[in-house]
Design a protein around this motif. Structure first.
Motif, PDB file in Angstrom:
ATOM      1  N   PRO A   1       0.818  -1.223   0.000  1.00 51.75           N
ATOM      2  CA  PRO A   1       0.000   0.000   0.000  1.00 51.75           C
ATOM      3  C   PRO A   1       0.844   1.261   0.000  1.00 51.75           C
ATOM      4  CG  PRO A   1      -0.881  -1.595   1.524  1.00 51.75           C
ATOM      5  CD  PRO A   1       0.457  -2.124   1.084  1.00 51.75           C
ATOM      6  N   TYR A   2       1.975   1.200   0.691  1.00 52.29           N
ATOM      7  CA  TYR A   2       2.871   2.351   0.681  1.00 52.29           C
ATOM      8  C   TYR A   2       3.335   2.641  -0.739  1.00 52.29           C
ATOM      9  CZ  TYR A   2       5.191   5.275   4.147  1.00 52.29           C
ATOM     10  OH  TYR A   2       5.550   6.307   4.964  1.00 52.29           O
ATOM     11  N   GLY A   3       3.623   1.581  -1.498  1.00 54.58           N
ATOM     12  CA  GLY A   3       4.038   1.762  -2.877  1.00 54.58           C
ATOM     13  C   GLY A   3       2.957   2.417  -3.711  1.00 54.58           C
ATOM     14  N   ARG A   4       1.721   2.031  -3.511  1.00 51.96           N
ATOM     15  CA  ARG A   4       0.627   2.633  -4.278  1.00 51.96           C
ATOM     16  C   ARG A   4       0.491   4.117  -3.937  1.00 51.96           C
ATOM     17  NH1 ARG A   4      -1.963  -2.252  -2.952  1.00 51.96           N
ATOM     18  NH2 ARG A   4      -3.326  -1.249  -1.433  1.00 51.96           N
ATOM     19  N   THR A   5       0.656   4.448  -2.655  1.00 51.08           N
ATOM     20  CA  THR A   5       0.587   5.859  -2.252  1.00 51.08           C
ATOM     21  C   THR A   5       1.663   6.665  -2.946  1.00 51.08           C
ATOM     22  OG1 THR A   5      -0.337   5.317  -0.078  1.00 51.08           O
ATOM     23  CG2 THR A   5       0.757   7.436  -0.286  1.00 51.08           C
ATOM     24  N   GLN A   6       2.864   6.129  -2.995  1.00 51.03           N
ATOM     25  CA  GLN A   6       3.967   6.827  -3.646  1.00 51.03           C
ATOM     26  C   GLN A   6       3.734   6.987  -5.142  1.00 51.03           C
ATOM     27  OE1 GLN A   6       7.025   4.140  -2.363  1.00 51.03           O
ATOM     28  NE2 GLN A   6       7.746   5.537  -0.771  1.00 51.03           N
ATOM     29  N   GLU A   7       3.235   5.942  -5.774  1.00 46.93           N
ATOM     30  CA  GLU A   7       2.980   6.009  -7.217  1.00 46.93           C
ATOM     31  C   GLU A   7       1.929   7.072  -7.533  1.00 46.93           C
ATOM     32  OE1 GLU A   7       4.475   4.624  -9.723  1.00 46.93           O
ATOM     33  OE2 GLU A   7       5.852   3.492  -8.466  1.00 46.93           O
ATOM     34  N   SER A   8       0.875   7.114  -6.744  1.00 46.35           N
ATOM     35  CA  SER A   8      -0.169   8.114  -6.973  1.00 46.35           C
ATOM     36  C   SER A   8       0.378   9.520  -6.729  1.00 46.35           C
ATOM     37  CB  SER A   8      -1.357   7.849  -6.040  1.00 46.35           C
ATOM     38  OG  SER A   8      -1.974   6.620  -6.359  1.00 46.35           O
ATOM     39  N   GLU A   9       1.216   9.656  -5.717  1.00 41.67           N
ATOM     40  CA  GLU A   9       1.821  10.956  -5.426  1.00 41.67           C
ATOM     41  C   GLU A   9       2.739  11.398  -6.558  1.00 41.67           C
ATOM     42  OE1 GLU A   9       3.133  12.799  -1.340  1.00 41.67           O
ATOM     43  OE2 GLU A   9       4.621  11.321  -1.983  1.00 41.67           O
ATOM     44  N   ALA A  10       3.524  10.467  -7.083  1.00 39.84           N
ATOM     45  CA  ALA A  10       4.420  10.795  -8.196  1.00 39.84           C
ATOM     46  C   ALA A  10       3.625  11.172  -9.439  1.00 39.84           C
ATOM     47  CB  ALA A  10       5.348   9.618  -8.493  1.00 39.84           C
ATOM     48  N   ASP A  11       2.474  10.540  -9.647  1.00 41.60           N
ATOM     49  CA  ASP A  11       1.606  10.918 -10.759  1.00 41.60           C
ATOM     50  C   ASP A  11       1.220  12.397 -10.662  1.00 41.60           C
ATOM     51  OD1 ASP A  11       1.550   8.497 -12.054  1.00 41.60           O
ATOM     52  OD2 ASP A  11      -0.382   7.867 -11.246  1.00 41.60           O
ATOM     53  N   ILE A  12       0.774  12.802  -9.470  1.00 41.96           N
ATOM     54  CA  ILE A  12       0.274  14.163  -9.283  1.00 41.96           C
ATOM     55  C   ILE A  12       1.401  15.185  -9.370  1.00 41.96           C
ATOM     56  CG2 ILE A  12      -0.865  15.727  -7.664  1.00 41.96           C
ATOM     57  CD1 ILE A  12      -2.649  13.558  -9.028  1.00 41.96           C
ATOM     58  N   VAL A  13       2.502  14.930  -8.660  1.00 43.72           N
ATOM     59  CA  VAL A  13       3.632  15.866  -8.676  1.00 43.72           C
ATOM     60  C   VAL A  13       4.245  15.938 -10.074  1.00 43.72           C
ATOM     61  CG1 VAL A  13       5.929  16.345  -7.738  1.00 43.72           C
ATOM     62  CG2 VAL A  13       4.113  15.515  -6.229  1.00 43.72           C
ATOM     63  N   GLY A  14       4.383  14.798 -10.726  1.00 43.87           N
ATOM     64  CA  GLY A  14       4.932  14.782 -12.078  1.00 43.87           C
ATOM     65  C   GLY A  14       4.049  15.527 -13.057  1.00 43.87           C
TER      66      GLY A  14
END
Length: 260
Positions: free
Chosen positions: A181-194
């Motif tokens: 789940p931590y990985g999914r949070t990071q991926e979603s965050e990178a989507d938004i910031v990117g």
């Protein structure tokens, strides 16, 4: 491990933890220094350059560099390095990555799915965002804490006939309850910031939606259930990006002109 040793281990672990916040304001646990992460990133990148085939197609290299150069003025400066190195790897992998220390790798296979500069900027922006948000540090810290936690728990169950069953269950809980789940949070965050970075640079954020539709087609539907994946599902990703793109589409930046 006796009670005193366990207490010392727990105290040492807690003393190494630094609280931080991600670019979106999310609380993070960080245990490693920027210098450590930058050195690890640089070392890993050098190994990859020796082990994997590097593209010599100047047209492709120039295209990837053009997109990256358009993004970088909108990337916050980082501690420990001032330049970003970009390497194009000659591989059918549909992938890209960025490492601490400013190392970016793009596989030529990605260019068959990222069909234009805006879609490529979506991917590179996403990977840069992982570095900006200290996601590698965060993942390593989380894994380190999970490992210490398992060691402490193992010590407390040392005399139990149910030790093996309990450890297996706890290991499964750590894997699916914390790390993924931590990985999914990071991926979603990178989507938004990117997406914010690429929109500021003048790329079309709505092309991120088309990119992930292309990704879904390229995967042929062979994606694991979201619960058991470190990445959000394609549908979740598309929905989140669409919502974010609505707030970013009116960028005043001059549109880049990168062509393959």
């Amino acid at each position: 491990m006796n009670g005193l040793q366990k207490a010392l281990l727990s105290t040492l672990t807690l003393s190494l933890i630094a609280c931080s916040s991600s670019p979106t304001g999310r609380h993070q646990i960080i245990m490693f220094s920027d210098q450590q992460m930058n050195s690890l990133g640089a070392e890993s990148f050098e190994s990859m350059k020796k082990e994997q085939k590097i593209s010599t197609d100047h047209k492709t290299i120039d295209y990837v560099q053009c997109v990256t150069n358009a993004l970088l003025p909108y990337v916050e400066k980082q501690e420990g390095f001032t330049t970003w190195e970009v390497v194009v790897f000659d591989s059918e992998q549909v992938n890209a990555f960025a490492l601490p220390g400013g190392k970016i790798g793009v596989y030529t296979g990605l260019l068959k799915v990222a069909e234009n500069q805006d879609q490529l900027a979506t991917v590179i922006g996403h990977e840069i965002a992982h570095v900006l948000a200290d996601h590698s540090n965060e993942r390593m810290s989380q894994a380190q804490l999970a490992n210490v936690g398992l060691q402490v728990t193992n010590a407390t169950l040392n005399d139990s006939e149910y030790q093996g069953v309990a450890m297996a269950a706890l290991g499964l809980g750590v894997q699916y309850g914390v790390l993924l789940p931590y990985g999914r949070t990071q991926e979603s965050e990178a989507d938004i910031v990117g997406l914010e970075i690429m929109a500021k640079a003048g790329f079309n954020p709505y092309q991120s939606i088309d990119l992930w539709k292309n990704m879904a087609k390229a995967s042929g539907g062979n994606q694991p259930p979201e619960l058991l994946s470190t990445h959000p599902s394609h549908n979740t990703r598309i929905a989140d990006l669409s919502q974010k793109a609505d707030t970013l589409s009116n960028s005043n930046a001059k549109k880049p002109m990168c062509r393959l």
